[in-house]
Design an enzyme around this catalytic site. Structure first.
Site, PDB file in Angstrom:
ATOM      1  N   ASP A  70       0.844  -1.090   0.079  1.00  0.00           N
ATOM      2  CA  ASP A  70       0.073   0.072  -0.019  1.00  0.00           C
ATOM      3  C   ASP A  70       0.862   1.305  -0.011  1.00  0.00           C
ATOM      4  O   ASP A  70       1.625   1.465   0.981  1.00  0.00           O
ATOM      5  CB  ASP A  70      -0.703   0.141   1.390  1.00  0.00           C
ATOM      6  CG  ASP A  70      -1.779   1.234   1.445  1.00  0.00           C
ATOM      7  OD1 ASP A  70      -2.552   0.956   2.350  1.00  0.00           O
ATOM      8  OD2 ASP A  70      -1.572   2.194   0.776  1.00  0.00           O
ATOM      9  N   ILE A  71       0.993   1.837  -1.263  1.00  0.00           N
ATOM     10  CA  ILE A  71       1.775   3.099  -1.077  1.00  0.00           C
ATOM     11  C   ILE A  71       1.526   4.079  -0.034  1.00  0.00           C
ATOM     12  O   ILE A  71       2.515   5.027   0.422  1.00  0.00           O
ATOM     13  CB  ILE A  71       1.503   3.918  -2.464  1.00  0.00           C
ATOM     14  CG1 ILE A  71       2.845   4.562  -2.707  1.00  0.00           C
ATOM     15  CG2 ILE A  71       0.181   4.556  -2.519  1.00  0.00           C
ATOM     16  CD1 ILE A  71       2.930   5.189  -4.112  1.00  0.00           C
ATOM     17  N   ASN A  80      -6.821  12.663 -10.732  1.00  0.00           N
ATOM     18  CA  ASN A  80      -7.669  12.862 -11.902  1.00  0.00           C
ATOM     19  C   ASN A  80      -7.444  14.345 -11.860  1.00  0.00           C
ATOM     20  O   ASN A  80      -6.965  15.078 -10.914  1.00  0.00           O
ATOM     21  CB  ASN A  80      -9.138  12.530 -11.660  1.00  0.00           C
ATOM     22  CG  ASN A  80      -9.714  13.132 -10.477  1.00  0.00           C
ATOM     23  OD1 ASN A  80     -10.036  14.351 -10.448  1.00  0.00           O
ATOM     24  ND2 ASN A  80     -10.348  12.314  -9.512  1.00  0.00           N
ATOM     25  N   GLY A 101      -9.469   4.389  -5.580  1.00  0.00           N
ATOM     26  CA  GLY A 101      -7.861   4.011  -5.718  1.00  0.00           C
ATOM     27  C   GLY A 101      -6.998   4.572  -4.906  1.00  0.00           C
ATOM     28  O   GLY A 101      -7.005   4.833  -3.595  1.00  0.00           O
ATOM     29  N   VAL A 102      -5.670   4.631  -5.441  1.00  0.00           N
ATOM     30  CA  VAL A 102      -4.850   5.522  -4.901  1.00  0.00           C
ATOM     31  C   VAL A 102      -4.996   6.786  -4.329  1.00  0.00           C
ATOM     32  O   VAL A 102      -4.845   7.272  -3.224  1.00  0.00           O
ATOM     33  CB  VAL A 102      -3.657   5.568  -5.779  1.00  0.00           C
ATOM     34  CG1 VAL A 102      -2.243   6.550  -5.368  1.00  0.00           C
ATOM     35  CG2 VAL A 102      -3.114   4.290  -6.279  1.00  0.00           C
ATOM     36  N   ASP A 103      -5.830   7.416  -5.135  1.00  0.00           N
ATOM     37  CA  ASP A 103      -6.429   8.847  -5.000  1.00  0.00           C
ATOM     38  C   ASP A 103      -6.988   8.728  -3.441  1.00  0.00           C
ATOM     39  O   ASP A 103      -6.637   9.781  -2.510  1.00  0.00           O
ATOM     40  CB  ASP A 103      -7.192   9.329  -6.116  1.00  0.00           C
ATOM     41  CG  ASP A 103      -7.207  10.905  -6.359  1.00  0.00           C
ATOM     42  OD1 ASP A 103      -7.955  11.376  -7.015  1.00  0.00           O
ATOM     43  OD2 ASP A 103      -6.488  11.638  -5.251  1.00  0.00           O
ATOM     44  N   THR A 133      -3.508   2.230 -14.160  1.00  0.00           N
ATOM     45  CA  THR A 133      -3.908   0.772 -14.415  1.00  0.00           C
ATOM     46  C   THR A 133      -5.086   0.337 -13.721  1.00  0.00           C
ATOM     47  O   THR A 133      -5.427  -1.116 -13.722  1.00  0.00           O
ATOM     48  CB  THR A 133      -2.438  -0.202 -14.075  1.00  0.00           C
ATOM     49  OG1 THR A 133      -2.208   0.169 -12.698  1.00  0.00           O
ATOM     50  CG2 THR A 133      -1.421   0.231 -14.783  1.00  0.00           C
ATOM     51  N   GLY A 134      -5.762   1.284 -13.205  1.00  0.00           N
ATOM     52  CA  GLY A 134      -7.136   0.834 -12.343  1.00  0.00           C
ATOM     53  C   GLY A 134      -8.083   1.418 -12.991  1.00  0.00           C
ATOM     54  O   GLY A 134      -8.495   0.652 -14.253  1.00  0.00           O
ATOM     55  N   TYR A 183      -8.420   3.812 -14.938  1.00  0.00           N
ATOM     56  CA  TYR A 183      -8.147   4.250 -16.063  1.00  0.00           C
ATOM     57  C   TYR A 183      -7.730   3.101 -17.217  1.00  0.00           C
ATOM     58  O   TYR A 183      -7.348   3.319 -18.316  1.00  0.00           O
ATOM     59  CB  TYR A 183      -7.096   5.210 -16.099  1.00  0.00           C
ATOM     60  CG  TYR A 183      -7.592   6.589 -15.683  1.00  0.00           C
ATOM     61  CD1 TYR A 183      -8.986   6.915 -15.137  1.00  0.00           C
ATOM     62  CD2 TYR A 183      -6.855   7.773 -15.572  1.00  0.00           C
ATOM     63  CE1 TYR A 183      -9.250   7.887 -14.789  1.00  0.00           C
ATOM     64  CE2 TYR A 183      -7.268   9.014 -14.947  1.00  0.00           C
ATOM     65  CZ  TYR A 183      -8.361   9.183 -14.798  1.00  0.00           C
ATOM     66  OH  TYR A 183      -8.945  10.067 -14.043  1.00  0.00           O
TER      67      TYR A 183
END
Ligand code: APR
Length: 170
Positions: A11-12, A25, A33-35, A124-125, A127
């Site tokens: 997990d980043i 975005n 997601g990451v955001d 890669t998620g 998008y």
């Protein structure tokens, strides 16, 4: 100077780095997601700074392929570098925009004086960029970008991503 490239599975938002890159975005106002994870764990200061960016330099949002830094809030980092990946298209080759996310994030990292940068697998998620091709573009771009960043860590959220990046890093 090109950075050393390492891979980790995880997990980043739990990583420690000078800069953690967000797969944002163009609104810069958060998402999934990451955001979503970065804003959740990083706390409200990140969004507050994103709002200030929208009210000033990025009135129309952050264009695809560009990058901008904010505070990292409660994350174990000094900055979050937000970059907007391209949505995958079968009718248009947007590879240059995806490469730009990595190149521009490293350029911003250089402006900040960041020496370690953690990247997710951008686009890669949600998008929908095919993982193998995204890994190829990510690793190639980082390996061919002249930067003062010493270490780039790709933080892969699942085995599929980790295997795809490992195949590129060799
Ligand atoms: N740490 C590391 N990687 C993660 C994490 C996490 N906490 N959460 C998700 N990922 C992985 C996903 O599995 C995927 O491989 O990050 C990659 C990118 O997926 P997304 O976060 O969906 O980003 P992207 O495909 O670039 O789409 C961006 O999604 O969340 C919205 O606001 C965001 O509109 C933007 C769009």
């Amino acid at each position: 100077m090109t950075p050393t490239v390492t891979l980790v599975r995880g997990d980043i938002t739990r990583r420690s780095a000078d800069a953690i890159v967000n797969a944002a975005n163009s609104s810069l106002l958060g998402g999934g997601g990451v955001d979503g994870a970065i804003h959740r764990r990083g706390g409200p200061d990140i969004l507050a700074e994103c709002r200030r960016l929208r009210a000033s330099r990025y009135g129309r949002g952050l264009p695809t392929g560009q990058a901008v830094a904010t505070t990292a809030g409660r994350l174990d980092a000094r900055w979050v570098i937000h970059t907007v990946g391209p949505v995958h298209s079968t009718s248009e080759d947007r590879s240059g925009l995806l490469a730009s996310c990595y190149r521009e994030s490293l350029r911003v990292a250089d402006e900040l004086g960041a020496r370690t940068v953690a990247f997710p697998a951008i686009s890669t998620g949600v998008y929908r960029w095919p993982m193998e091709d995204a890994a190829r573009i990510a690793v190639e771009t980082v390996r061919t970008t002249d930067t003062a960043v010493e270490e780039v860590t790709f933080v892969l959220f699942d085995d599929r991503a980790h295997e795809a990046f490992a195949a590129q890093v060799g």
